[in-house]
Motif scaffolding. Structure first.
Motif, short mmCIF file in Angstrom:
data_model
loop_
_atom_site.label_atom_id
_atom_site.label_comp_id
_atom_site.label_asym_id
_atom_site.label_seq_id
_atom_site.Cartn_x
_atom_site.Cartn_y
_atom_site.Cartn_z
N GLY A 154 0.77 -1.24 0.00
CA GLY A 154 0.00 0.00 0.00
C GLY A 154 0.80 1.29 0.00
N PHE A 155 2.11 1.20 0.04
CA PHE A 155 2.94 2.41 0.02
C PHE A 155 3.15 2.87 -1.42
CE2 PHE A 155 4.07 0.15 3.90
CZ PHE A 155 4.01 1.15 4.84
N GLU A 156 3.51 4.13 -1.59
CA GLU A 156 3.77 4.68 -2.92
C GLU A 156 5.23 5.09 -3.03
OE1 GLU A 156 1.00 7.78 -3.84
OE2 GLU A 156 -0.72 6.46 -3.65
N PRO A 157 6.04 4.34 -3.76
CA PRO A 157 7.45 4.70 -3.95
C PRO A 157 7.57 6.00 -4.77
CG PRO A 157 7.08 2.40 -4.54
CD PRO A 157 5.74 3.04 -4.35
N TYR A 158 8.73 6.59 -4.73
CA TYR A 158 8.98 7.87 -5.39
C TYR A 158 9.75 7.73 -6.69
CZ TYR A 158 7.47 9.63 -0.89
OH TYR A 158 6.74 9.89 0.23
N VAL A 159 9.80 6.54 -7.25
CA VAL A 159 10.63 6.27 -8.43
C VAL A 159 10.17 7.03 -9.67
CG1 VAL A 159 11.49 4.03 -7.64
CG2 VAL A 159 9.34 4.14 -8.93
N GLY A 160 8.94 7.47 -9.72
CA GLY A 160 8.46 8.19 -10.89
C GLY A 160 8.27 9.69 -10.68
N ASP A 161 8.71 10.19 -9.55
CA ASP A 161 8.44 11.58 -9.19
C ASP A 161 9.50 12.59 -9.59
OD1 ASP A 161 5.87 11.33 -7.89
OD2 ASP A 161 6.92 10.17 -6.37
N PHE A 162 10.52 12.13 -10.27
CA PHE A 162 11.61 13.06 -10.61
C PHE A 162 11.86 13.12 -12.12
CE2 PHE A 162 12.20 11.81 -6.23
CZ PHE A 162 12.35 13.04 -5.62
N GLN A 177 20.51 20.83 -8.86
CA GLN A 177 19.32 21.68 -8.78
C GLN A 177 19.52 22.82 -7.79
OE1 GLN A 177 16.98 20.92 -11.10
NE2 GLN A 177 18.55 19.38 -11.56
N LYS A 178 18.78 23.89 -8.01
CA LYS A 178 18.81 25.04 -7.10
C LYS A 178 18.02 24.71 -5.84
CE LYS A 178 19.13 28.39 -10.79
NZ LYS A 178 18.54 29.54 -11.44
N GLN A 179 18.28 25.43 -4.77
CA GLN A 179 17.59 25.24 -3.50
C GLN A 179 16.08 25.33 -3.67
OE1 GLN A 179 18.97 24.33 -0.63
NE2 GLN A 179 17.08 24.40 0.54
N SER A 180 15.64 26.21 -4.54
CA SER A 180 14.20 26.38 -4.75
C SER A 180 13.55 25.11 -5.29
CB SER A 180 13.94 27.55 -5.69
OG SER A 180 14.56 27.32 -6.95
N TYR A 181 14.32 24.29 -6.02
CA TYR A 181 13.78 23.03 -6.53
C TYR A 181 13.38 22.12 -5.37
CZ TYR A 181 13.31 18.45 -8.64
OH TYR A 181 12.82 17.24 -9.02
N TYR A 182 14.27 21.98 -4.39
CA TYR A 182 14.00 21.09 -3.26
C TYR A 182 12.76 21.54 -2.49
CZ TYR A 182 18.83 19.86 -4.27
OH TYR A 182 19.99 19.49 -4.89
N GLN A 183 12.65 22.84 -2.30
CA GLN A 183 11.50 23.37 -1.56
C GLN A 183 10.20 23.13 -2.32
OE1 GLN A 183 13.03 27.33 -1.21
NE2 GLN A 183 14.01 26.92 0.76
N SER A 184 10.20 23.44 -3.61
CA SER A 184 8.96 23.27 -4.39
C SER A 184 8.64 21.79 -4.59
CB SER A 184 9.05 23.99 -5.72
OG SER A 184 10.07 23.46 -6.53
N LYS A 185 9.66 20.96 -4.75
CA LYS A 185 9.43 19.52 -4.94
C LYS A 185 8.87 18.90 -3.67
CE LYS A 185 9.96 16.49 -8.05
NZ LYS A 185 8.93 16.34 -9.09
N TYR A 186 9.38 19.31 -2.52
CA TYR A 186 8.87 18.79 -1.26
C TYR A 186 7.39 19.13 -1.12
CZ TYR A 186 8.51 17.41 3.59
OH TYR A 186 8.13 16.79 4.76
N ILE A 187 7.03 20.36 -1.46
CA ILE A 187 5.62 20.77 -1.40
C ILE A 187 4.79 19.94 -2.38
CG2 ILE A 187 4.03 22.67 -1.88
CD1 ILE A 187 6.28 24.53 -0.76
#
Length: 127
Positions: free
Chosen positions: A53-61, A85-95
């Motif tokens: 039931g978990f969702e891996p992150y293999v397709g999210d990048f 990637q720029k710092q802003s990428y990590y912040q927006s990707k986390y969101i």
């Protein structure tokens, strides 16, 4: 350290996951800590996660890499692209991943409760 980073790479301790369905606590740490993660998956951990039931992150990048992240040898190449990637990428990707992160956290709670029930039923059968 795993909680301070945007993305965790789990090198799961697997004892023939197909036969024993054993995963260690390492695979659950980023789920509990609410971090995206990849599994250095040589024995089926992504399949195990999905079937539980978990969702891996293999397709999210796909926005920064077209590598198949289910292939362990691709993870180091992907990490190189990620670090560029720029710092802003990590912040927006986390969101952007927040809903999936929270879903996986709730699935962890459900998984633990299911394990408790199995253990309790096993103990009752032994009495």
């Amino acid at each position: 350290n795993w909680h301070r980073h945007f993305l965790n790479v789990v090198s799961e301790t697997m004892w023939n996951i197909d036969d024993h369905r054993f995963v260690s606590e390492k695979i659950f740490k980023p789920i509990i800590g609410q971090r995206p993660f990849l599994v250095y998956d040589v024995n089926g951990a992504c399949d195990w996660l999905t079937s539980n039931g978990f969702e891996p992150y293999v397709g999210d990048f796909k926005d920064i890499s077209d590598l198949d992240l289910t292939v362990p040898d691709n993870i180091p190449l992907f990490l190189t692209a990620l670090t560029e990637q720029k710092q802003s990428y990590y912040q927006s990707k986390y969101i952007a991943l927040k809903e999936k992160i929270q879903y996986n956290r709730s699935m962890f709670t459900k998984h633990v409760n299911n394990q408790k029930i199995k253990v309790q039923q096993g103990i009752q059968c032994q009495i």
